[in-house]
Design a protein around this motif. Structure first.
Motif, PDB file in Angstrom:
ATOM      1  N   MET A 116     -38.362 -24.500 -16.250  1.00 12.95           N
ATOM      2  CA  MET A 116     -37.927 -23.195 -16.831  1.00 12.95           C
ATOM      3  C   MET A 116     -37.282 -23.390 -18.351  1.00 12.95           C
ATOM      4  SD  MET A 116     -36.740 -20.840 -13.862  1.00 12.95           S
ATOM      5  CE  MET A 116     -35.896 -21.812 -12.989  1.00 12.95           C
ATOM      6  N   LEU A 117     -36.263 -24.523 -18.422  1.00  9.54           N
ATOM      7  CA  LEU A 117     -35.458 -24.800 -19.775  1.00  9.54           C
ATOM      8  C   LEU A 117     -36.547 -25.314 -20.725  1.00  9.54           C
ATOM      9  CD1 LEU A 117     -32.846 -24.960 -21.104  1.00  9.54           C
ATOM     10  CD2 LEU A 117     -32.579 -27.246 -20.342  1.00  9.54           C
ATOM     11  N   SER A 118     -37.273 -25.987 -20.280  1.00  6.43           N
ATOM     12  CA  SER A 118     -38.419 -26.305 -21.350  1.00  6.43           C
ATOM     13  C   SER A 118     -39.168 -25.557 -21.864  1.00  6.43           C
ATOM     14  CB  SER A 118     -39.265 -27.563 -20.504  1.00  6.43           C
ATOM     15  OG  SER A 118     -38.683 -28.679 -20.155  1.00  6.43           O
ATOM     16  N   ALA A 119     -39.540 -24.465 -20.798  1.00  4.12           N
ATOM     17  CA  ALA A 119     -40.448 -23.642 -21.462  1.00  4.12           C
ATOM     18  C   ALA A 119     -39.706 -22.471 -22.480  1.00  4.12           C
ATOM     19  CB  ALA A 119     -41.024 -22.630 -20.492  1.00  4.12           C
ATOM     20  N   ALA A 120     -38.591 -22.395 -22.039  1.00  4.12           N
ATOM     21  CA  ALA A 120     -37.721 -21.304 -22.868  1.00  4.12           C
ATOM     22  C   ALA A 120     -37.262 -22.069 -24.222  1.00  4.12           C
ATOM     23  CB  ALA A 120     -36.433 -21.053 -22.169  1.00  4.12           C
ATOM     24  N   VAL A 121     -37.198 -23.445 -24.131  1.00  4.80           N
ATOM     25  CA  VAL A 121     -36.789 -23.944 -25.426  1.00  4.80           C
ATOM     26  C   VAL A 121     -38.323 -24.175 -26.492  1.00  4.80           C
ATOM     27  CG1 VAL A 121     -36.147 -26.389 -26.482  1.00  4.80           C
ATOM     28  CG2 VAL A 121     -34.801 -25.343 -24.535  1.00  4.80           C
ATOM     29  N   ALA A 122     -39.400 -24.600 -25.791  1.00  8.16           N
ATOM     30  CA  ALA A 122     -40.479 -24.547 -26.521  1.00  8.16           C
ATOM     31  C   ALA A 122     -40.802 -23.192 -27.166  1.00  8.16           C
ATOM     32  CB  ALA A 122     -41.645 -24.855 -25.402  1.00  8.16           C
ATOM     33  N   ARG A 123     -40.558 -22.001 -26.309  1.00  3.72           N
ATOM     34  CA  ARG A 123     -40.956 -20.724 -26.785  1.00  3.72           C
ATOM     35  C   ARG A 123     -39.859 -20.417 -28.219  1.00  3.72           C
ATOM     36  NH1 ARG A 123     -41.098 -19.102 -21.534  1.00  3.72           N
ATOM     37  NH2 ARG A 123     -38.857 -18.319 -21.692  1.00  3.72           N
ATOM     38  N   LYS A 124     -38.781 -20.877 -28.144  1.00  3.75           N
ATOM     39  CA  LYS A 124     -37.770 -20.795 -29.162  1.00  3.75           C
ATOM     40  C   LYS A 124     -38.045 -21.608 -30.426  1.00  3.75           C
ATOM     41  CE  LYS A 124     -34.982 -17.306 -28.166  1.00  3.75           C
ATOM     42  NZ  LYS A 124     -33.654 -17.630 -27.783  1.00  3.75           N
ATOM     43  N   LEU A 125     -38.726 -22.979 -30.368  1.00  2.00           N
ATOM     44  CA  LEU A 125     -38.948 -23.875 -31.358  1.00  2.00           C
ATOM     45  C   LEU A 125     -40.111 -23.386 -32.206  1.00  2.00           C
ATOM     46  CD1 LEU A 125     -38.748 -27.220 -29.474  1.00  2.00           C
ATOM     47  CD2 LEU A 125     -37.180 -26.528 -31.275  1.00  2.00           C
ATOM     48  N   GLY A 126     -40.906 -22.558 -31.383  1.00  2.39           N
ATOM     49  CA  GLY A 126     -42.046 -22.143 -32.388  1.00  2.39           C
ATOM     50  C   GLY A 126     -41.745 -20.620 -33.109  1.00  2.39           C
ATOM     51  N   ARG A 127     -40.379 -20.029 -32.762  1.00  2.00           N
ATOM     52  CA  ARG A 127     -40.165 -18.851 -33.449  1.00  2.00           C
ATOM     53  C   ARG A 127     -38.981 -19.203 -34.567  1.00  2.00           C
ATOM     54  NH1 ARG A 127     -39.535 -15.389 -27.908  1.00  2.00           N
ATOM     55  NH2 ARG A 127     -41.537 -15.446 -27.165  1.00  2.00           N
ATOM     56  N   ILE A 128     -38.180 -20.006 -34.514  1.00  2.00           N
ATOM     57  CA  ILE A 128     -36.748 -20.274 -35.186  1.00  2.00           C
ATOM     58  C   ILE A 128     -37.472 -21.008 -36.689  1.00  2.00           C
ATOM     59  CG2 ILE A 128     -34.691 -20.962 -35.466  1.00  2.00           C
ATOM     60  CD1 ILE A 128     -34.561 -20.987 -32.346  1.00  2.00           C
ATOM     61  N   ALA A 129     -36.912 -20.636 -37.519  1.00  2.00           N
ATOM     62  CA  ALA A 129     -37.081 -21.164 -39.030  1.00  2.00           C
ATOM     63  C   ALA A 129     -35.922 -20.713 -39.944  1.00  2.00           C
ATOM     64  CB  ALA A 129     -38.604 -20.788 -39.771  1.00  2.00           C
ATOM     65  N   GLY A 130     -35.798 -21.974 -40.816  1.00  2.00           N
ATOM     66  CA  GLY A 130     -34.789 -21.465 -42.117  1.00  2.00           C
ATOM     67  C   GLY A 130     -33.424 -20.964 -41.459  1.00  2.00           C
ATOM     68  N   ALA A 131     -32.802 -19.917 -41.958  1.00  2.00           N
ATOM     69  CA  ALA A 131     -31.528 -19.330 -41.608  1.00  2.00           C
ATOM     70  C   ALA A 131     -31.521 -19.043 -40.030  1.00  2.00           C
ATOM     71  CB  ALA A 131     -31.160 -18.409 -42.503  1.00  2.00           C
ATOM     72  N   GLY A 132     -32.629 -18.907 -39.428  1.00  4.38           N
ATOM     73  CA  GLY A 132     -32.335 -18.736 -38.160  1.00  4.38           C
ATOM     74  C   GLY A 132     -31.785 -19.693 -37.164  1.00  4.38           C
ATOM     75  N   TRP A 133     -31.905 -20.879 -37.683  1.00  2.00           N
ATOM     76  CA  TRP A 133     -31.206 -22.153 -37.020  1.00  2.00           C
ATOM     77  C   TRP A 133     -29.632 -21.927 -37.161  1.00  2.00           C
ATOM     78  CZ3 TRP A 133     -33.257 -24.793 -33.365  1.00  2.00           C
ATOM     79  CH2 TRP A 133     -34.423 -25.124 -33.402  1.00  2.00           C
ATOM     80  N   LEU A 134     -29.175 -21.353 -38.262  1.00  2.00           N
ATOM     81  CA  LEU A 134     -27.820 -21.253 -38.301  1.00  2.00           C
ATOM     82  C   LEU A 134     -26.525 -20.901 -37.264  1.00  2.00           C
ATOM     83  CD1 LEU A 134     -27.634 -20.039 -42.018  1.00  2.00           C
ATOM     84  CD2 LEU A 134     -27.243 -22.455 -41.234  1.00  2.00           C
ATOM     85  N   PRO A 135     -26.977 -19.820 -36.491  1.00  2.00           N
ATOM     86  CA  PRO A 135     -26.158 -19.388 -35.168  1.00  2.00           C
ATOM     87  C   PRO A 135     -26.143 -20.699 -34.338  1.00  2.00           C
ATOM     88  CG  PRO A 135     -27.730 -17.624 -35.890  1.00  2.00           C
ATOM     89  CD  PRO A 135     -28.104 -18.651 -36.797  1.00  2.00           C
ATOM     90  N   TYR A 136     -26.940 -21.201 -34.101  1.00  2.00           N
ATOM     91  CA  TYR A 136     -27.430 -22.421 -33.125  1.00  2.00           C
ATOM     92  C   TYR A 136     -26.335 -23.556 -33.514  1.00  2.00           C
ATOM     93  CZ  TYR A 136     -30.944 -19.618 -30.944  1.00  2.00           C
ATOM     94  OH  TYR A 136     -31.587 -18.558 -30.595  1.00  2.00           O
TER      95      TYR A 136
END
Length: 355
Positions: A116-136
């Protein structure tokens, strides 16, 4: 992850590239910030899964990544995953009314949670870009990893390696006396807290030279310890100076002691005084480095560094930087106000006048 971000050609880059590569679009991306971004993403997704999965699945994720809370009765998470599963087995009611006799229930929960963690992280990796990484990046930097003895608030400390010395440093003062461009004497005062029962000494790796051409520096036990030299386990491996205590410490016991290393090879030009954190870390304002330069051979500039590669620490900060230290009459000192993390390096660098 940091090494993977530094070079995709390394073993880390090969195995972790799928995680780290998407962070290349992070504004002002550095290997450290990219690693923090991925760590923050993992921590955030584990936290979110806590509200949708069974408690046992959430707890095995916390155990795997050494995230709080640590089970009651334990000072910190154990070093290996199997040992951390044994800690979970003692949590009342987590795996039924009785303590499981094997790790099978934890292994099943781990397999499901990891999927479940792998699937959740994979979805986010396909959506986050640029400044979207800053909160993380912020989440990663503030995430608590493991626990430290006598310190219920462990914010900011990272997990030590499995081979780290089982002590936490409350205070460490390093005083270096230079002879021309060589570090002649290095006196280190330490105030430690044991992270487990049975701690009876502290290993000192006093070396000179560059990688591939290291040599031992004689070490002397100055106060509240005695010296025992342990030979290297492999051919050409330097010996280890072990500073032995008069008694075995129990978890959370403290001990103060000091030692000195004297470099009789006065041909080795120094460009920095470095401290490696090979234990569980140093508390805030706990590490102080002092350097007394030879009055007849002063550097043209001095600065402190933290968590940098060798090539980075040699770069002189620009004029006006808070990292620059006034050489003045030949004495410089810096106290690292933030906590010093396991597996990192901190120190004072300097440049010598040309010619």
């Amino acid at each position: 992850m940091r090494r993977a971000a530094e070079s995709s050609a390394t073993g880390s880059g090969t195995s972790l590239g799928c995680l780290v590569d998407p962070t290349a679009s992070l504004p002002g991306a550095t290997p450290a910030s990219r690693a923090w971004a991925i760590w923050g993403l993992l921590v955030d997704e584990i936290d979110k899964l806590g509200s949708v999965v069974e408690p046992r699945e959430h707890f095995v994720l916390l155990a795997a990544f050494r995230l709080p809370p640590v089970p009651a009765g334990s000072a910190n998470w154990a070093g290996t995953l199997q040992d951390r599963f044994r800690q979970l087995a003692k949590v009342r009611g987590l795996f039924g009314s009785r303590e499981p006799l094997s790790n099978t229930p934890m292994n099943k929960a781990w397999a499901g949670a990891l999927e479940m963690l792998s699937a959740a992280v994979a979805r986010k990796l396909g959506r986050i870009a640029g400044a979207g990484w800053l909160p993380y990046v912020g989440i990663g930097q503030s995430a608590t990893v493991g626990t430290l003895p006598g310190n219920k608030g462990t914010e900011g400390f990272r997990a030590p390696s499995e081979g780290a010395q089982p002590v936490f440093m409350k205070r460490m003062i390093v005083t270096v006396v230079m002879h021309r461009k060589t570090a002649l004497r290095r006196i280190t005062e330490r105030h430690i807290v044991a992270c487990e029962d049975g701690v009876d000494g502290y290993d000192v790796h006093a070396l000179t030279g560059w990688s591939g051409n290291l040599a031992d520096i004689p070490v002397t036990a100055l106060w509240n310890c005695r010296l025992d030299v342990l030979p290297g386990r492999y051919p050409n491996e330097p010996s280890t100076a072990r500073l032995c205590f008069g008694r075995k410490l129990r978890s959370n016991d403290s001990h103060e002691f000091s030692s000195e290393a004297v470099d009789v090879n006065l041909d080795e030009e120094r460009k920095w005084i470095n401290v490696k954190i090979d234990h569980h870390g140093v508390r805030e304002a706990g590490l102080t480095i002092r350097v007394a330069f030879d009055a007849e051979c002063l550097p043209e500039a001095c600065w402190w560094y933290a968590e940098q590669l060798e090539v980075e620490r040699l770069r002189r900060p620009p004029a006006g930087s808070s990292r620059l230290l006034d050489v003045g009459n030949g004495f410089v000192q810096h106290t690292f106000e933030a906590c010093c993390h396991p597996r990192e390096e901190y120190g004072i660098a300097f440049s010598w006048p040309r010619g």
